[in-house]
Design a protein around this motif. Structure first.
Motif, PDB file in Angstrom:
ATOM      1  N   SER A   1     -43.555  -8.472  25.952  1.00 49.68           N
ATOM      2  CA  SER A   1     -42.334  -8.403  25.140  1.00 49.68           C
ATOM      3  C   SER A   1     -41.231  -7.586  25.821  1.00 49.68           C
ATOM      4  CB  SER A   1     -42.640  -7.822  23.758  1.00 49.68           C
ATOM      5  OG  SER A   1     -42.915  -6.434  23.854  1.00 49.68           O
ATOM      6  N   GLY A   2     -41.495  -7.098  27.040  1.00 49.67           N
ATOM      7  CA  GLY A   2     -40.467  -6.387  27.795  1.00 49.67           C
ATOM      8  C   GLY A   2     -40.489  -4.881  27.670  1.00 49.67           C
ATOM      9  N   MET A   3     -41.564  -4.317  27.142  1.00 50.25           N
ATOM     10  CA  MET A   3     -41.640  -2.879  26.888  1.00 50.25           C
ATOM     11  C   MET A   3     -41.408  -2.023  28.141  1.00 50.25           C
ATOM     12  SD  MET A   3     -42.086  -0.722  24.385  1.00 50.25           S
ATOM     13  CE  MET A   3     -42.907  -1.622  23.099  1.00 50.25           C
ATOM     14  N   ILE A   4     -41.806  -2.521  29.314  1.00 53.49           N
ATOM     15  CA  ILE A   4     -41.622  -1.715  30.531  1.00 53.49           C
ATOM     16  C   ILE A   4     -40.658  -2.393  31.512  1.00 53.49           C
ATOM     17  CG2 ILE A   4     -43.838  -0.540  30.272  1.00 53.49           C
ATOM     18  CD1 ILE A   4     -44.940  -2.333  32.518  1.00 53.49           C
ATOM     19  N   SER A   5     -39.791  -3.244  30.996  1.00 51.72           N
ATOM     20  CA  SER A   5     -38.904  -4.036  31.858  1.00 51.72           C
ATOM     21  C   SER A   5     -37.842  -3.203  32.574  1.00 51.72           C
ATOM     22  CB  SER A   5     -38.230  -5.154  31.057  1.00 51.72           C
ATOM     23  OG  SER A   5     -37.418  -4.593  30.041  1.00 51.72           O
ATOM     24  N   ASP A   6     -37.680  -1.947  32.186  1.00 47.67           N
ATOM     25  CA  ASP A   6     -36.702  -1.077  32.843  1.00 47.67           C
ATOM     26  C   ASP A   6     -37.291  -0.340  34.052  1.00 47.67           C
ATOM     27  OD1 ASP A   6     -38.430   0.425  31.246  1.00 47.67           O
ATOM     28  OD2 ASP A   6     -36.901   1.910  30.736  1.00 47.67           O
ATOM     29  N   ARG A   7     -38.512  -0.626  34.407  1.00 46.27           N
ATOM     30  CA  ARG A   7     -39.190   0.060  35.508  1.00 46.27           C
ATOM     31  C   ARG A   7     -39.183  -0.775  36.782  1.00 46.27           C
ATOM     32  NH1 ARG A   7     -44.587   2.548  32.655  1.00 46.27           N
ATOM     33  NH2 ARG A   7     -43.548   3.334  30.791  1.00 46.27           N
ATOM     34  N   THR A   8     -39.513  -0.097  37.889  1.00 42.36           N
ATOM     35  CA  THR A   8     -39.669  -0.780  39.172  1.00 42.36           C
ATOM     36  C   THR A   8     -40.894  -0.207  39.867  1.00 42.36           C
ATOM     37  OG1 THR A   8     -37.284  -1.047  39.374  1.00 42.36           O
ATOM     38  CG2 THR A   8     -38.580  -1.321  41.377  1.00 42.36           C
ATOM     39  N   TYR A   9     -41.737  -1.093  40.375  1.00 38.74           N
ATOM     40  CA  TYR A   9     -42.923  -0.702  41.124  1.00 38.74           C
ATOM     41  C   TYR A   9     -42.935  -1.434  42.456  1.00 38.74           C
ATOM     42  CZ  TYR A   9     -44.664   1.376  36.829  1.00 38.74           C
ATOM     43  OH  TYR A   9     -44.809   2.161  35.705  1.00 38.74           O
ATOM     44  N   SER A  10     -43.518  -0.788  43.456  1.00 37.72           N
ATOM     45  CA  SER A  10     -43.685  -1.454  44.748  1.00 37.72           C
ATOM     46  C   SER A  10     -44.886  -2.396  44.720  1.00 37.72           C
ATOM     47  CB  SER A  10     -43.853  -0.419  45.865  1.00 37.72           C
ATOM     48  OG  SER A  10     -45.010   0.365  45.646  1.00 37.72           O
ATOM     49  N   LEU A  11     -45.845  -2.109  43.827  1.00 32.04           N
ATOM     50  CA  LEU A  11     -47.072  -2.883  43.740  1.00 32.04           C
ATOM     51  C   LEU A  11     -47.687  -2.699  42.362  1.00 32.04           C
ATOM     52  CD1 LEU A  11     -49.402  -4.508  45.208  1.00 32.04           C
ATOM     53  CD2 LEU A  11     -50.373  -2.269  45.804  1.00 32.04           C
ATOM     54  N   ILE A  12     -48.212  -3.787  41.812  1.00 34.53           N
ATOM     55  CA  ILE A  12     -49.019  -3.742  40.594  1.00 34.53           C
ATOM     56  C   ILE A  12     -50.430  -4.136  40.993  1.00 34.53           C
ATOM     57  CG2 ILE A  12     -49.457  -4.761  38.318  1.00 34.53           C
ATOM     58  CD1 ILE A  12     -46.429  -5.459  38.252  1.00 34.53           C
ATOM     59  N   VAL A  13     -51.416  -3.379  40.514  1.00 34.13           N
ATOM     60  CA  VAL A  13     -52.812  -3.761  40.682  1.00 34.13           C
ATOM     61  C   VAL A  13     -53.414  -3.859  39.287  1.00 34.13           C
ATOM     62  CG1 VAL A  13     -55.053  -3.209  41.692  1.00 34.13           C
ATOM     63  CG2 VAL A  13     -52.957  -2.512  42.883  1.00 34.13           C
ATOM     64  N   CYS A  14     -53.933  -5.029  38.970  1.00 38.29           N
ATOM     65  CA  CYS A  14     -54.578  -5.249  37.675  1.00 38.29           C
ATOM     66  C   CYS A  14     -56.030  -5.633  37.952  1.00 38.29           C
ATOM     67  CB  CYS A  14     -53.868  -6.343  36.895  1.00 38.29           C
ATOM     68  SG  CYS A  14     -54.550  -6.552  35.229  1.00 38.29           S
ATOM     69  N   SER A  15     -56.940  -4.811  37.461  1.00 35.65           N
ATOM     70  CA  SER A  15     -58.353  -4.990  37.776  1.00 35.65           C
ATOM     71  C   SER A  15     -59.168  -5.320  36.535  1.00 35.65           C
ATOM     72  CB  SER A  15     -58.877  -3.699  38.418  1.00 35.65           C
ATOM     73  OG  SER A  15     -60.247  -3.786  38.687  1.00 35.65           O
ATOM     74  N   PHE A  16     -59.907  -6.411  36.615  1.00 35.99           N
ATOM     75  CA  PHE A  16     -60.888  -6.799  35.596  1.00 35.99           C
ATOM     76  C   PHE A  16     -60.285  -6.876  34.196  1.00 35.99           C
ATOM     77  CE2 PHE A  16     -63.823  -6.412  38.910  1.00 35.99           C
ATOM     78  CZ  PHE A  16     -65.056  -6.887  38.502  1.00 35.99           C
ATOM     79  N   ALA A  17     -59.074  -7.425  34.091  1.00 39.58           N
ATOM     80  CA  ALA A  17     -58.473  -7.511  32.768  1.00 39.58           C
ATOM     81  C   ALA A  17     -57.644  -8.769  32.552  1.00 39.58           C
ATOM     82  CB  ALA A  17     -57.606  -6.284  32.507  1.00 39.58           C
ATOM     83  N   MET A  18     -56.890  -9.202  33.534  1.00 37.47           N
ATOM     84  CA  MET A  18     -55.955 -10.297  33.289  1.00 37.47           C
ATOM     85  C   MET A  18     -56.673 -11.610  32.981  1.00 37.47           C
ATOM     86  SD  MET A  18     -52.335 -11.109  35.110  1.00 37.47           S
ATOM     87  CE  MET A  18     -51.899  -9.396  35.217  1.00 37.47           C
ATOM     88  N   HIS A  19     -57.904 -11.764  33.413  1.00 35.71           N
ATOM     89  CA  HIS A  19     -58.657 -12.975  33.073  1.00 35.71           C
ATOM     90  C   HIS A  19     -58.988 -13.036  31.582  1.00 35.71           C
ATOM     91  CE1 HIS A  19     -61.896 -10.048  33.640  1.00 35.71           C
ATOM     92  NE2 HIS A  19     -62.653 -10.832  32.904  1.00 35.71           N
ATOM     93  N   LEU A  20     -58.812 -11.916  30.881  1.00 32.28           N
ATOM     94  CA  LEU A  20     -59.085 -11.863  29.452  1.00 32.28           C
ATOM     95  C   LEU A  20     -57.869 -12.239  28.603  1.00 32.28           C
ATOM     96  CD1 LEU A  20     -61.046  -8.491  29.461  1.00 32.28           C
ATOM     97  CD2 LEU A  20     -62.014 -10.796  29.325  1.00 32.28           C
ATOM     98  N   VAL A  21     -56.706 -12.341  29.229  1.00 31.89           N
ATOM     99  CA  VAL A  21     -55.480 -12.666  28.502  1.00 31.89           C
ATOM    100  C   VAL A  21     -55.540 -14.123  28.050  1.00 31.89           C
ATOM    101  CG1 VAL A  21     -52.961 -12.879  28.679  1.00 31.89           C
ATOM    102  CG2 VAL A  21     -54.132 -10.960  29.788  1.00 31.89           C
ATOM    103  N   ASN A  22     -55.189 -14.358  26.802  1.00 34.26           N
ATOM    104  CA  ASN A  22     -55.133 -15.709  26.262  1.00 34.26           C
ATOM    105  C   ASN A  22     -54.201 -16.545  27.129  1.00 34.26           C
ATOM    106  OD1 ASN A  22     -53.957 -17.911  24.589  1.00 34.26           O
ATOM    107  ND2 ASN A  22     -55.353 -17.081  23.046  1.00 34.26           N
ATOM    108  N   SER A  23     -54.625 -17.737  27.488  1.00 29.41           N
ATOM    109  CA  SER A  23     -53.856 -18.578  28.412  1.00 29.41           C
ATOM    110  C   SER A  23     -52.451 -18.892  27.894  1.00 29.41           C
ATOM    111  CB  SER A  23     -54.612 -19.869  28.725  1.00 29.41           C
ATOM    112  OG  SER A  23     -54.833 -20.605  27.548  1.00 29.41           O
ATOM    113  N   SER A  24     -52.261 -18.892  26.597  1.00 26.30           N
ATOM    114  CA  SER A  24     -50.924 -19.151  26.054  1.00 26.30           C
ATOM    115  C   SER A  24     -49.992 -17.956  26.248  1.00 26.30           C
ATOM    116  CB  SER A  24     -51.005 -19.513  24.570  1.00 26.30           C
ATOM    117  OG  SER A  24     -51.437 -18.401  23.810  1.00 26.30           O
ATOM    118  N   ARG A  25     -50.544 -16.765  26.414  1.00 30.72           N
ATOM    119  CA  ARG A  25     -49.737 -15.553  26.598  1.00 30.72           C
ATOM    120  C   ARG A  25     -49.539 -15.175  28.063  1.00 30.72           C
ATOM    121  NH1 ARG A  25     -50.655 -11.556  21.681  1.00 30.72           N
ATOM    122  NH2 ARG A  25     -50.959 -13.114  20.076  1.00 30.72           N
TER     123      ARG A  25
END
Length: 188
Positions: A115-139
């Protein structure tokens, strides 16, 4: 049986697969009930795949987001490589993350981020471990797109072939490596 003992039995790979606990409690229910003591049983493979990724890919560690940071498996692996500017986000495992890393994890959910809660930030890299496969495919498309607005590079560490991000969501797959059935996918 006390809660701590129950969690230790849950997360031992030889005892029971976590997916069985997800089926029994739901993903959210599992982490709400057991997140304080959670430890990823694949931590050694996660550490190895992060080390290989750092050696193989042109990663910028100047400002990293450890998304779905769990009990700090990725943060600790990155710190061992000299990375020190790491933000952790996980809505359920903040206590476990703090106990291992001495850092506070923000409690945003994937829905908050989509929903854009952290859209004001900037990162050089995002690492997402053992979680994104759990996100509902529609989201997943909106989450991926929002993440593409705050970083140019992302690594997804997963025990599955999922998720597969699409270019129209803001990400292009550049490479993949695997260690002990744990995959790391590098996106730009």
């Amino acid at each position: 049986m006390n809660k701590k003992r129950k969690v230790q039995e849950i997360i031992k790979p030889e005892t029971k697969a976590i997916r069985n606990e997800y089926e029994q409690h739901s993903v959210q229910g599992f982490y709400e009930n057991f997140g304080d003591e959670y430890r990823n049983p694949h931590e050694s493979a996660i550490r190895k795949v992060i080390q290989l990724a750092a050696a193989k890919w042109p990663l910028d560690f100047s400002k990293v987001l450890d998304l779905a940071c769990g009990s700090g498996e990725v943060t600790l692996a990155l710190k061992s490589l000299g990375c020190s500017n790491i933000d952790g986000i996980d809505p359920y495992t903040g206590n476990a993350y703090f106990n291992r890393t001495n850092q506070i994890a923000e409690a945003y959910t994937f829905e908050d981020i989509a929903s854009g809660m952290i859209s004001d930030r900037t990162y050089s890299l995002i690492v997402c471990s053992f979680a994104m496969h759990l996100v509902n495919s529609s989201r997943l498309p909106l989450l991926a797109y929002q993440l593409s607005l705050i970083a140019d590079s992302m690594i997804i560490v997963t025990p599955h072939k999922r998720p597969e991000l699409k270019p129209e969501w803001g990400w292009t797959l550049l490479d993949e490596i695997a260690v002990d059935r744990v995959r790391a996918r590098f996106y730009n």
